[in-house]
Design a protein around this motif. Structure first.
Motif, PDB file in Angstrom:
ATOM      1  N   ARG A  39      42.849  40.570  45.737  1.00 38.25           N
ATOM      2  CA  ARG A  39      41.781  39.467  46.059  1.00 38.25           C
ATOM      3  C   ARG A  39      41.875  38.564  44.736  1.00 38.25           C
ATOM      4  O   ARG A  39      41.748  39.222  43.579  1.00 38.25           O
ATOM      5  CB  ARG A  39      40.411  40.334  45.999  1.00 38.25           C
ATOM      6  N   ASN A  40      41.782  37.325  44.873  1.00 42.37           N
ATOM      7  CA  ASN A  40      41.516  36.413  43.810  1.00 42.37           C
ATOM      8  C   ASN A  40      42.580  36.567  42.764  1.00 42.37           C
ATOM      9  O   ASN A  40      42.005  36.129  41.696  1.00 42.37           O
ATOM     10  CB  ASN A  40      39.916  36.587  43.339  1.00 42.37           C
ATOM     11  N   ASN A  60      42.674  34.754  49.082  1.00 39.93           N
ATOM     12  CA  ASN A  60      42.301  33.944  47.932  1.00 39.93           C
ATOM     13  C   ASN A  60      43.251  34.246  46.839  1.00 39.93           C
ATOM     14  O   ASN A  60      42.634  33.924  45.556  1.00 39.93           O
ATOM     15  CB  ASN A  60      40.869  34.079  47.736  1.00 39.93           C
TER      16      ASN A  60
END
Length: 215
Positions: A39-40, A60
């Motif tokens: 994530r991210n 993301n």
């Protein structure tokens, strides 16, 4: 009807901070990168090699200008990621989904796609030349100025895609339905169109490749 399979992901994926760390651990333990959720993560320009990536979810993440050449991806999802100018050349992608991704200039040349979905993505100037495609779906995505030169389409289709000025030289389009797509200015030599499905308006625009004069 396109026959394809969706990615098969475990309900319990292990959270991992970066793909780079997952690759390092996998190489040390001589195993695949498997069963992770990222994530991210921001890892623009990273280089991955020699390790297959299976059952992973990328959410993301920023992997622009990264190199994944010749890797095997199976049962993977990329959602909301930046993959601009990433290099996936000569990869094998099986049951892989790209959704809401930024993929300007992405390079998939000489790869093999099996049950690959690209949906709501920006793939302008993408290089998909010499890709072998089987059971693939491309929907609501921008492929303007992209290259599909020498592609082999088998049970693949485009829905509501922008293919403006894209290149299909020497890529047979028999059975391909472009009626919901924007195809103004696409580049081909003519024979590729045999058996393609287009609207009457699109046929008038494509008539120039057949040596016709429409009045």
């Amino acid at each position: 009807m396109i026959k394809m399979e969706e990615p098969k992901l475990s309900e319990q994926l292990t959270e991992m901070e970066t793909l780079e760390e997952a690759l390092r651990q996998a190489q040390e333990e001589e195993r695949d990168v498997k069963g992770y959720r990222f994530r991210n993560a921001v890892q623009n320009g990273m280089e991955a090699c020699g390790t297959d990536i299976r059952e992973c979810f990328f959410e993301n993440c920023r992997l622009a200008e990264s190199r994944f050449g010749s890797l095997y991806f199976a049962d993977a999802v990329f959602s909301g990621c930046d993959l601009s100018n990433a290099d996936f050349s000569k990869c094998l992608l099986r049951r892989v989904r790209f959704e809401n991704c930024k993929m300007l200039g992405v390079n998939f040349s000489e790869s093999s796609f099996e049950s690959v979905t690209i949906e709501k993505c920006i793939c302008t100037y993408g290089n998909l030349s010499s890709v072998k495609m089987k059971g693939c779906r491309f929907a609501e995505s921008d492929f303007s100025n992209a290259s599909f030169q020498l592609c082999a389409f088998k049970s693949a289709g485009f829905q509501k895609c922008d293919l403006t000025r894209s290149e299909f030289l020497h890529a047979p389009l028999k059975g391909m339905d472009f009626t919901t797509c924007e195809i103004a200015g696409i580049l081909l030599s003519g024979p590729e169109l045999q058996g393609a499905v287009v609207t009457a308006v699109q046929a008038c625009d494509l008539s120039r490749y057949l040596g016709l004069i429409v009045r």
